[in-house]
Design a protein around this motif. Structure first.
Motif, PDB file in Angstrom:
ATOM      1  N   THR A 121       0.861  -1.193   0.000  1.00  0.00           N
ATOM      2  CA  THR A 121       0.000   0.000   0.000  1.00  0.00           C
ATOM      3  C   THR A 121       0.890   1.233   0.000  1.00  0.00           C
ATOM      4  O   THR A 121       2.102   1.162   0.257  1.00  0.00           O
ATOM      5  CB  THR A 121      -0.885   0.038   1.265  1.00  0.00           C
ATOM      6  OG1 THR A 121      -0.030   0.193   2.409  1.00  0.00           O
ATOM      7  CG2 THR A 121      -1.697  -1.251   1.405  1.00  0.00           C
ATOM      8  N   ASN A 122       0.270   2.384  -0.285  1.00  0.00           N
ATOM      9  CA  ASN A 122       0.982   3.658  -0.224  1.00  0.00           C
ATOM     10  C   ASN A 122       1.647   3.878   1.134  1.00  0.00           C
ATOM     11  O   ASN A 122       2.794   4.317   1.202  1.00  0.00           O
ATOM     12  CB  ASN A 122      -0.006   4.804  -0.479  1.00  0.00           C
ATOM     13  CG  ASN A 122       0.215   5.428  -1.847  1.00  0.00           C
ATOM     14  OD1 ASN A 122       1.314   5.873  -2.150  1.00  0.00           O
ATOM     15  ND2 ASN A 122      -0.811   5.423  -2.673  1.00  0.00           N
ATOM     16  N   GLU A 123       0.871   3.578   2.195  1.00  0.00           N
ATOM     17  CA  GLU A 123       1.380   3.813   3.556  1.00  0.00           C
ATOM     18  C   GLU A 123       2.595   2.919   3.822  1.00  0.00           C
ATOM     19  O   GLU A 123       3.600   3.364   4.386  1.00  0.00           O
ATOM     20  CB  GLU A 123       0.285   3.517   4.603  1.00  0.00           C
ATOM     21  CG  GLU A 123      -0.891   4.485   4.571  1.00  0.00           C
ATOM     22  CD  GLU A 123      -1.741   4.366   3.295  1.00  0.00           C
ATOM     23  OE1 GLU A 123      -1.923   3.217   2.798  1.00  0.00           O
ATOM     24  OE2 GLU A 123      -2.186   5.398   2.765  1.00  0.00           O
ATOM     25  N   GLU A 124       2.470   1.650   3.423  1.00  0.00           N
ATOM     26  CA  GLU A 124       3.592   0.738   3.611  1.00  0.00           C
ATOM     27  C   GLU A 124       4.834   1.215   2.858  1.00  0.00           C
ATOM     28  O   GLU A 124       5.948   1.186   3.376  1.00  0.00           O
ATOM     29  CB  GLU A 124       3.212  -0.673   3.119  1.00  0.00           C
ATOM     30  CG  GLU A 124       2.248  -1.416   4.038  1.00  0.00           C
ATOM     31  CD  GLU A 124       1.725  -2.709   3.415  1.00  0.00           C
ATOM     32  OE1 GLU A 124       1.431  -3.641   4.180  1.00  0.00           O
ATOM     33  OE2 GLU A 124       1.602  -2.789   2.157  1.00  0.00           O
ATOM     34  N   PHE A 125       4.593   1.672   1.612  1.00  0.00           N
ATOM     35  CA  PHE A 125       5.722   2.115   0.785  1.00  0.00           C
ATOM     36  C   PHE A 125       6.400   3.335   1.408  1.00  0.00           C
ATOM     37  O   PHE A 125       7.626   3.407   1.493  1.00  0.00           O
ATOM     38  CB  PHE A 125       5.266   2.434  -0.643  1.00  0.00           C
ATOM     39  CG  PHE A 125       6.381   2.448  -1.648  1.00  0.00           C
ATOM     40  CD1 PHE A 125       6.604   1.360  -2.481  1.00  0.00           C
ATOM     41  CD2 PHE A 125       7.239   3.543  -1.752  1.00  0.00           C
ATOM     42  CE1 PHE A 125       7.647   1.360  -3.398  1.00  0.00           C
ATOM     43  CE2 PHE A 125       8.290   3.551  -2.656  1.00  0.00           C
ATOM     44  CZ  PHE A 125       8.488   2.453  -3.487  1.00  0.00           C
TER      45      PHE A 125
END
Lengths: 206, 206
Positions: free
Chosen positions: B58-62
């Motif tokens: 996900t964006n947050e993970e990235f």
């Protein structure tokens, strides 16, 4: 066209490692490498040609070359001098040819001092166990001889630090292939060719 | 046995130079090189497998990976992140496998910063005249565009200074052969292997 100077390659390593065999196999393949012709003070033998087999010199001439720092390396064996002529090697490199030297470790250290931009390849014993066995077997029962040989081997291995590459001579074909890869990759080294590419590009773009 | 860590090879160069073609040809030959699997935030497409085609995040993970410096390099294209995972590359290298990245010049500069011990190969345009012609032809009559392209080319060429090798892509087979030679010779570099040889030899001799 890229005008590139030749590269000086020096193959060395402990005696008995198989330097001569590897060098011969390398030159039997298609190669643009040039031999370096040595200078010697020993007498010319029947069939030998000055400037082909050796450059033949007198003792006085050879010692003048030493004094004038005209040798990349030299040594004396059985009262005769043998050496690598600096001018001949430099001229061959300037013409764009790679030059290949196969010499003893002591000679290689002299070349390193006189021409550090050379590419130094250390040929490593085919098998470390074999080296140990050879050392132990050579000394038979005499422990002092074994210890001396072990010291010698250690010293030879310490010399490795002055080299750029280490090639294991476990198999002559593999060792030759590695040396050929080293030669090819050295011609791709950025510091050797980037300036020329940039210059040509800027000339073309201007 | 010599336990050697793998080497990270980075192929880069100006866009249009043919990096993808060279990389594909290299991997079609017998090679023990490993691809680096990229991380992306874009949606998984039918048939794609997490951990095979990409690592999907996900964006947050990235963005957490960015903050924690867990990426060797990353970039954002069309609102999706793409990056090279540091841990995956390091683990693959630790297992003794060479890893090969084929990335844009900007990404290569990030890798250089995060992993300077990588081996950086710059793929050079097939012909300098051709590059100039392309630049001039692309701009047609608009002199401003031509000047911009020339500047861009100059900037790309300046980037060459950060690389270890320069390989001219005049011919795909020749370029691949040079890259293979670079890979083989890098494994013979003294600073990579001398310490291990010495250690093994001393263990055996002791």
């Amino acid at each position: 066209m890229i005008e590139e100077k030749g590269i000086l390659f020096i193959l060395s390593g402990p005696s008995g490692v198989g330097k001569g065999t590897v060098r011969k196999e390398l030159f039997e393949r298609k190669t643009e490498l040039r031999y370096s012709i040595s200078i010697t003070t020993r007498g010319m033998r029947p069939g030998e040609v000055d400037g082909v087999d050796y450059f033949f010199k007198t003792n006085e001439e050879f010692e003048r070359l030493i004094d004038e720092n005209k040798l990349l390396e030299y040594a004396k064996f059985v009262n005769n001098y043998y050496g690598t002529p600096k001018d001949y090697v430099m001229e061959t490199l300037d013409k764009g040819h790679d030059v290949f030297l196969e010499i003893e470790v002591q000679g290689a250290m002299q070349v390193k001092k006189n021409f550090p931009e050379g590419v130094f390849i250390f040929l490593f014993p085919p098998s470390l166990e074999e080296l140990k066995n050879r050392i132990v077997n050579r000394g038979t029962e005499n422990e002092d001889v074994i210890i001396d040989r072990l010291k010698e081997a250690r010293n030879e291995i310490e010399m490795m630090d002055a080299y750029d590459y280490v090639v294991v001579n476990d198999d002559v074909d593999k060792a030759v292939a590695k040396i050929q890869a080293i030669i090819q990759s050295e011609h791709c080294k950025r510091e050797r060719i980037a300036a020329q590419y940039k210059k040509i590009l800027e000339d073309e773009l201007s």
